[in-house]
Design a protein around this motif. Structure first.
Motif, PDB file in Angstrom:
ATOM      1  N   MET A   1       0.898  -1.242   0.093  1.00 10.57           N
ATOM      2  CA  MET A   1       0.092   0.112   0.051  1.00 10.57           C
ATOM      3  C   MET A   1       0.733   1.179  -0.019  1.00 10.57           C
ATOM      4  O   MET A   1       2.131   1.395   0.441  1.00 10.57           O
ATOM      5  CB  MET A   1      -0.966   0.110   1.175  1.00 10.57           C
ATOM      6  N   SER A   2       0.380   2.403  -0.564  1.00  9.91           N
ATOM      7  CA  SER A   2       1.186   3.619  -0.402  1.00  9.91           C
ATOM      8  C   SER A   2       0.518   4.543   0.853  1.00  9.91           C
ATOM      9  O   SER A   2      -0.760   4.469   1.146  1.00  9.91           O
ATOM     10  CB  SER A   2       0.727   4.337  -1.691  1.00  9.91           C
ATOM     11  N   PHE A   3       1.510   4.853   1.350  1.00  2.69           N
ATOM     12  CA  PHE A   3       1.317   5.746   2.660  1.00  2.69           C
ATOM     13  C   PHE A   3       1.242   7.287   2.268  1.00  2.69           C
ATOM     14  O   PHE A   3       1.902   7.849   1.599  1.00  2.69           O
ATOM     15  CB  PHE A   3       2.210   5.289   3.865  1.00  2.69           C
ATOM     16  N   PRO A   4       0.419   8.009   3.156  1.00  2.00           N
ATOM     17  CA  PRO A   4       0.808   9.466   3.096  1.00  2.00           C
ATOM     18  C   PRO A   4       2.235   9.780   3.594  1.00  2.00           C
ATOM     19  O   PRO A   4       2.760   8.956   4.265  1.00  2.00           O
ATOM     20  CB  PRO A   4      -0.311   9.970   4.242  1.00  2.00           C
ATOM     21  N   ARG A   5       2.638  10.784   3.163  1.00  2.01           N
ATOM     22  CA  ARG A   5       4.135  11.185   3.518  1.00  2.01           C
ATOM     23  C   ARG A   5       4.226  11.850   4.570  1.00  2.01           C
ATOM     24  O   ARG A   5       5.414  12.191   5.100  1.00  2.01           O
ATOM     25  CB  ARG A   5       4.635  12.125   2.169  1.00  2.01           C
ATOM     26  N   PHE A   6       3.390  12.200   5.565  1.00  2.00           N
ATOM     27  CA  PHE A   6       3.256  12.837   6.709  1.00  2.00           C
ATOM     28  C   PHE A   6       2.808  12.027   7.612  1.00  2.00           C
ATOM     29  O   PHE A   6       1.647  11.607   7.444  1.00  2.00           O
ATOM     30  CB  PHE A   6       2.633  14.428   6.954  1.00  2.00           C
ATOM     31  N   TYR A   7       3.473  12.010   8.722  1.00  2.00           N
ATOM     32  CA  TYR A   7       3.227  10.860   9.746  1.00  2.00           C
ATOM     33  C   TYR A   7       3.343  11.315  11.222  1.00  2.00           C
ATOM     34  O   TYR A   7       4.576  11.000  11.760  1.00  2.00           O
ATOM     35  CB  TYR A   7       4.175   9.556   9.528  1.00  2.00           C
TER      36      TYR A   7
ATOM     37  N   ALA B   1      13.633  -9.153   8.029  1.00  2.00           N
ATOM     38  CA  ALA B   1      13.314 -10.769   8.097  1.00  2.00           C
ATOM     39  C   ALA B   1      11.836 -10.547   8.372  1.00  2.00           C
ATOM     40  O   ALA B   1      11.273 -11.829   8.466  1.00  2.00           O
ATOM     41  CB  ALA B   1      14.290 -11.291   9.284  1.00  2.00           C
ATOM     42  N   LEU B   2      11.146  -9.758   9.200  1.00  2.00           N
ATOM     43  CA  LEU B   2       9.993  -9.765   9.318  1.00  2.00           C
ATOM     44  C   LEU B   2       8.887  -9.343   8.620  1.00  2.00           C
ATOM     45  O   LEU B   2       7.722  -9.241   8.766  1.00  2.00           O
ATOM     46  CB  LEU B   2       9.769  -9.233  10.767  1.00  2.00           C
ATOM     47  N   ALA B   3       9.293  -8.837   7.181  1.00  2.00           N
ATOM     48  CA  ALA B   3       8.518  -8.244   6.150  1.00  2.00           C
ATOM     49  C   ALA B   3       7.667  -7.292   6.862  1.00  2.00           C
ATOM     50  O   ALA B   3       6.437  -7.352   6.740  1.00  2.00           O
ATOM     51  CB  ALA B   3       7.754  -9.435   5.411  1.00  2.00           C
ATOM     52  N   PRO B   4       8.097  -6.196   7.337  1.00  2.00           N
ATOM     53  CA  PRO B   4       7.272  -5.292   7.678  1.00  2.00           C
ATOM     54  C   PRO B   4       6.548  -4.406   6.713  1.00  2.00           C
ATOM     55  O   PRO B   4       6.814  -4.285   5.599  1.00  2.00           O
ATOM     56  CB  PRO B   4       8.146  -4.300   8.786  1.00  2.00           C
ATOM     57  N   ASP B   5       5.483  -3.561   7.025  1.00  2.00           N
ATOM     58  CA  ASP B   5       4.916  -2.655   6.343  1.00  2.00           C
ATOM     59  C   ASP B   5       5.448  -1.291   5.912  1.00  2.00           C
ATOM     60  O   ASP B   5       5.228  -0.757   5.158  1.00  2.00           O
ATOM     61  CB  ASP B   5       3.546  -2.622   6.492  1.00  2.00           C
TER      62      ASP B   5
ATOM     63  N   ASP C   1      11.530  -2.433  -1.728  1.00  2.00           N
ATOM     64  CA  ASP C   1      10.284  -1.695  -2.026  1.00  2.00           C
ATOM     65  C   ASP C   1       9.527  -1.319  -0.623  1.00  2.00           C
ATOM     66  O   ASP C   1       8.400  -0.563  -0.752  1.00  2.00           O
ATOM     67  CB  ASP C   1       9.056  -2.780  -2.706  1.00  2.00           C
ATOM     68  N   THR C   2      10.172  -1.722   0.384  1.00  2.00           N
ATOM     69  CA  THR C   2       9.256  -1.395   1.928  1.00  2.00           C
ATOM     70  C   THR C   2       9.579   0.189   2.026  1.00  2.00           C
ATOM     71  O   THR C   2      10.481   0.618   2.163  1.00  2.00           O
ATOM     72  CB  THR C   2      10.046  -2.238   3.052  1.00  2.00           C
ATOM     73  N   PRO C   3       8.323   0.614   2.598  1.00  2.00           N
ATOM     74  CA  PRO C   3       8.306   2.181   2.870  1.00  2.00           C
ATOM     75  C   PRO C   3       9.244   2.565   3.838  1.00  2.00           C
ATOM     76  O   PRO C   3       9.303   1.827   4.829  1.00  2.00           O
ATOM     77  CB  PRO C   3       6.913   2.241   3.041  1.00  2.00           C
ATOM     78  N   LEU C   4       9.762   3.589   3.585  1.00  2.00           N
ATOM     79  CA  LEU C   4      10.983   3.963   4.563  1.00  2.00           C
ATOM     80  C   LEU C   4      10.406   5.111   5.351  1.00  2.00           C
ATOM     81  O   LEU C   4      10.238   6.342   4.720  1.00  2.00           O
ATOM     82  CB  LEU C   4      12.384   4.383   3.990  1.00  2.00           C
ATOM     83  N   VAL C   5      10.197   5.341   6.617  1.00  2.00           N
ATOM     84  CA  VAL C   5      10.182   6.580   7.430  1.00  2.00           C
ATOM     85  C   VAL C   5      11.375   7.063   7.986  1.00  2.00           C
ATOM     86  O   VAL C   5      12.192   6.398   8.717  1.00  2.00           O
ATOM     87  CB  VAL C   5       9.186   6.221   8.594  1.00  2.00           C
ATOM     88  N   ALA C   6      11.365   8.477   7.606  1.00  3.67           N
ATOM     89  CA  ALA C   6      12.535   9.110   8.451  1.00  3.67           C
ATOM     90  C   ALA C   6      11.883   9.890   9.721  1.00  3.67           C
ATOM     91  O   ALA C   6      10.950  10.496   9.665  1.00  3.67           O
ATOM     92  CB  ALA C   6      13.113  10.324   7.676  1.00  3.67           C
ATOM     93  N   ILE C   7      12.468   9.618  10.735  1.00  4.28           N
ATOM     94  CA  ILE C   7      12.175  10.245  12.198  1.00  4.28           C
ATOM     95  C   ILE C   7      13.230  10.797  12.867  1.00  4.28           C
ATOM     96  O   ILE C   7      14.491  10.108  12.954  1.00  4.28           O
ATOM     97  CB  ILE C   7      11.482   9.131  12.838  1.00  4.28           C
TER      98      ILE C   7
ATOM     99  N   GLY D   1      15.340   9.677  -0.141  1.00  7.99           N
ATOM    100  CA  GLY D   1      14.796   8.374  -0.418  1.00  7.99           C
ATOM    101  C   GLY D   1      13.748   8.094   0.433  1.00  7.99           C
ATOM    102  O   GLY D   1      13.250   6.961   0.556  1.00  7.99           O
ATOM    103  N   ALA D   2      13.707   9.044   1.617  1.00  9.02           N
ATOM    104  CA  ALA D   2      12.540   8.425   2.575  1.00  9.02           C
ATOM    105  C   ALA D   2      10.923   8.754   1.857  1.00  9.02           C
ATOM    106  O   ALA D   2      10.816   9.675   1.067  1.00  9.02           O
ATOM    107  CB  ALA D   2      12.357   9.332   3.871  1.00  9.02           C
ATOM    108  N   ASP D   3      10.284   7.586   2.275  1.00  9.41           N
ATOM    109  CA  ASP D   3       8.836   7.838   1.617  1.00  9.41           C
ATOM    110  C   ASP D   3       7.797   8.706   2.495  1.00  9.41           C
ATOM    111  O   ASP D   3       6.874   9.556   2.049  1.00  9.41           O
ATOM    112  CB  ASP D   3       8.234   6.561   1.484  1.00  9.41           C
ATOM    113  N   ILE D   4       8.441   8.614   3.708  1.00  9.02           N
ATOM    114  CA  ILE D   4       7.521   9.186   4.746  1.00  9.02           C
ATOM    115  C   ILE D   4       8.274  10.082   5.761  1.00  9.02           C
ATOM    116  O   ILE D   4       9.469   9.566   6.012  1.00  9.02           O
ATOM    117  CB  ILE D   4       6.605   8.142   5.684  1.00  9.02           C
ATOM    118  N   ALA D   5       7.637  11.026   6.310  1.00  7.80           N
ATOM    119  CA  ALA D   5       8.504  11.997   7.342  1.00  7.80           C
ATOM    120  C   ALA D   5       7.789  11.891   8.555  1.00  7.80           C
ATOM    121  O   ALA D   5       6.401  12.261   8.547  1.00  7.80           O
ATOM    122  CB  ALA D   5       9.025  13.291   6.914  1.00  7.80           C
TER     123      ALA D   5
END
Length: 198
Positions: A1-7, A111-115, A149-155, A170-174
């Motif tokens: 799934m695609s996520f909103p970019r603001f989290y 290894a846990l195939a996270p979202d 392809d796993t979405p990447l969150v920068a925090i 390269g972050a998908d989400i901040a």
């Protein structure tokens, strides 16, 4: 799934109630030092608010309560992973986000195939004392290649201005916490975030 970019991440349903009417569609509730009925009440209210606004709620850490309440997304830190029942979380059909800070943690998470996979702190953060130095944008770009392809969150220390740099790296989400909650105009800051993340 695609996520909103603001989290954004908040520690109460009250904050979520303020954020959702502005257009926030992905939000985490991170409650520490509360349990029992008070925790259930907070998570239930957060869940119901998100349902009402068509937003996705991510529950930090409290996976058993989240399952009981029918929430569908959990975030675990590495310490949480040590004690969480991942098969039970998966059997409940929950999506899973994981924190990472170094290569060993990233390997464990993948290894846990996270979202999604979160990397932090990208910049220095005042939220909590951390043993990791700031990761920097180079690490964001490195993680981008490693997570596929796993979405990447920068925090960690992210502001709307820095979010644009994180996206470019390269972050998908901040993700943000104190940039909003300590701002003198939180609603105005959220609107600024939503413009940057549009």
């Amino acid at each position: 799934m695609s996520f909103p970019r603001f989290y954004p991440i908040f520690d109460s349903a009250d904050w979520i109630a303020r954020a959702l009417p502005l257009g926030v569609k992905l939000v985490q509730i991170r409650i520490k030092d509360v349990d029992g009925d008070q925790l259930v009440q907070e998570l239930t209210r957060a869940r119901d608010l998100c349902h009402a606004h068509g937003a996705t709620l991510v529950v930090n850490d409290h996976w058993q309560t989240a399952i009981e309440l029918g929430c569908d997304f959990i975030h675990l830190g590495q310490e949480d992973l040590d004690v969480a029942d991942i098969p039970a979380i998966r059997r409940a059909g929950m999506r899973l986000g994981l924190s990472t800070h170094d290569h060993a943690e990233l390997d464990r998470a993948l290894a846990l195939a996270p979202d999604y996979i979160a990397l932090g702190p990208v910049w220095p953060t005042i939220l909590k004392k951390m043993k990791w130095e700031q990761q920097g944008l180079e690490r964001v770009s490195e993680w981008r290649k490693l997570v596929g392809d796993t979405p990447l969150v920068a925090i960690g220390g992210v502001t709307p201005e820095r979010a644009t740099l994180a996206y470019a790296a390269g972050a998908d989400i901040a993700s943000a916490v104190t940039d909003i909650t300590l701002n003198p105009d939180p609603e105005g800051r959220i609107r600024e975030w939503l413009r940057v993340a549009a």
